[in-house]
Scaffold this active site. Structure first.
Site, PDB file in Angstrom:
ATOM      1  N   SER A  48       0.802  -1.229   0.000  1.00 38.94           N
ATOM      2  CA  SER A  48       0.000   0.000   0.000  1.00 38.94           C
ATOM      3  C   SER A  48       0.830   1.272   0.000  1.00 38.94           C
ATOM      4  O   SER A  48       0.354   2.312  -0.444  1.00 38.94           O
ATOM      5  CB  SER A  48      -0.897   0.037   1.242  1.00 38.94           C
ATOM      6  N   GLY A  80      -1.744  -4.190   1.249  1.00 37.75           N
ATOM      7  CA  GLY A  80      -1.825  -5.369   2.106  1.00 37.75           C
ATOM      8  C   GLY A  80      -0.962  -6.538   1.686  1.00 37.75           C
ATOM      9  O   GLY A  80      -0.992  -7.579   2.331  1.00 37.75           O
ATOM     10  N   ASN A 112       4.550  -5.664   5.352  1.00 36.80           N
ATOM     11  CA  ASN A 112       3.621  -6.752   5.705  1.00 36.80           C
ATOM     12  C   ASN A 112       4.298  -8.109   5.786  1.00 36.80           C
ATOM     13  O   ASN A 112       3.631  -9.138   5.750  1.00 36.80           O
ATOM     14  CB  ASN A 112       2.501  -6.824   4.646  1.00 36.80           C
ATOM     15  N   ASP A 234      -2.525   7.237   9.889  1.00 34.19           N
ATOM     16  CA  ASP A 234      -1.784   6.359  10.809  1.00 34.19           C
ATOM     17  C   ASP A 234      -0.294   6.656  10.621  1.00 34.19           C
ATOM     18  O   ASP A 234       0.057   7.641   9.989  1.00 34.19           O
ATOM     19  CB  ASP A 234      -2.129   4.881  10.537  1.00 34.19           C
TER      20      ASP A 234
END
Ligand SMILES: *[C@@H]1O[C@H](CO)[C@@H](O)[C@H](O)[C@H]1NC(C)=O
Length: 276
Positions: A48, A80, A112, A234
């Protein structure tokens, strides 16, 4: 798919990253000796932080074409994903099938890829710990899980076999100004060194760019309040402005050979951004 360079595409380049060739063959002002090929495609494989994502955040792959000339960018990054899930979903194979000789693939994973595949709630993304031929077994599906390096090196070799060149990029950092304290001098995530090692292990046709270090240096220069403003949701996903700056840091890292010369250097648009 092949696109003809045109003024229309050049204008579109600012907003789309799927196909935006710029015809600069008569205006080659690069000052290095890397060989230029006729309009290669630059495929992007990543997560992402590189992908086209929804506002209020976006991935840096969407802005790379602004800083290249004579090459089209096709952003295949997907939110992801990890080196493992990108492999298992056939996404590296899809890129491999599309490649022509002299195309370039940029691979950037790491966000990830951590955590343990052995656990009962294995998320399908975690790589087996280690950098070699270690294998694990998914605690959820029983699938054989390989290391981050195994997945990256396997994909890289398959691309080189098609006559393409591969740039293994270190992952981007998260916000390095959390709680207004700069953490860019701390040791980077282990996947930064792993990506560098993967390029070395493959050798000819593979190169490494330390995008992590380039962005860390840029963040030091930008300071706490500016960097915090680039993270609207975030500590991982940046605003479009942040993603564009991260693409600029990538271009500058390529121009400075951080850490090694990559085939992208021949396609940098001048002047190269100066953000770190
Ligand atoms: C790349 O080079 C920079 C500058 O010399 C250094 O700080 C950084 O640690 C290097 N990256 C890796 C992964 O070795």
């Amino acid at each position: 798919m092949k696109f003809q360079p045109s003024a229309v595409f050049a204008i579109a380049a600012a907003t789309t990253a799927t196909a935006n060739p710029v015809n600069n063959n008569n205006n080659n002002n690069n000052n290095n000796n890397s060989p230029r090929q006729a309009n290669p495609t630059v495929y992007l494989a990543g997560d992402s932080t590189m992908a086209r994502t929804n506002s209020p955040h976006n991935g840096w792959g969407e802005y790379l074409s602004k800083y290249l000339t004579g090459a089209s960018v096709v952003n295949k990054a997907i939110s992801g994903r990890s080196a493992r899930s990108f492999t298992n979903e056939g996404r590296f194979t899809e890129i491999e099938r599309a490649l022509k000789a002299n195309d370039i693939v940029v691979i950037s994973f790491g966000h990830n890829d951590g955590s343990s595949p052995n656990s009962a709630n294995d998320n399908g993304r975690s790589a087996c710990p280690g950098t070699g031929n270690e294998v694990c077994k998914s605690g959820k599906t029983g699938e054989t899980v390989y290391t981050y390096n195994y997945y990256l090196q396997q994909a890289t070799r398959s691309f080189i076999n098609k006559g393409a060149k591969v740039v293994l990029s270190s992952q981007t950092p998260k916000n390095l100004w959390q709680n207004n304290k700069y953490s860019g001098n701390d040791a980077p995530p282990r996947f930064v060194g792993y990506a560098q090692q993967a390029a070395k292990n493959v050798g000819n046709g593979a190169s490494f760019v330390d995008h992590y270090t380039a962005v860390a240096k840029m963040y030091l220069r930008l300071g706490a309040s500016k960097v915090n403003s680039l993270y609207p949701v975030d500590y991982t996903h940046t605003s479009p402005e942040g993603a564009d700056l991260i693409a600029q840091a990538f271009a500058q890292a390529i121009s400075r050979d951080l850490n090694g010369t990559t085939p992208l250097k021949a396609y940098l648009k001048q002047p190269v951004p100066n953000v770190f």
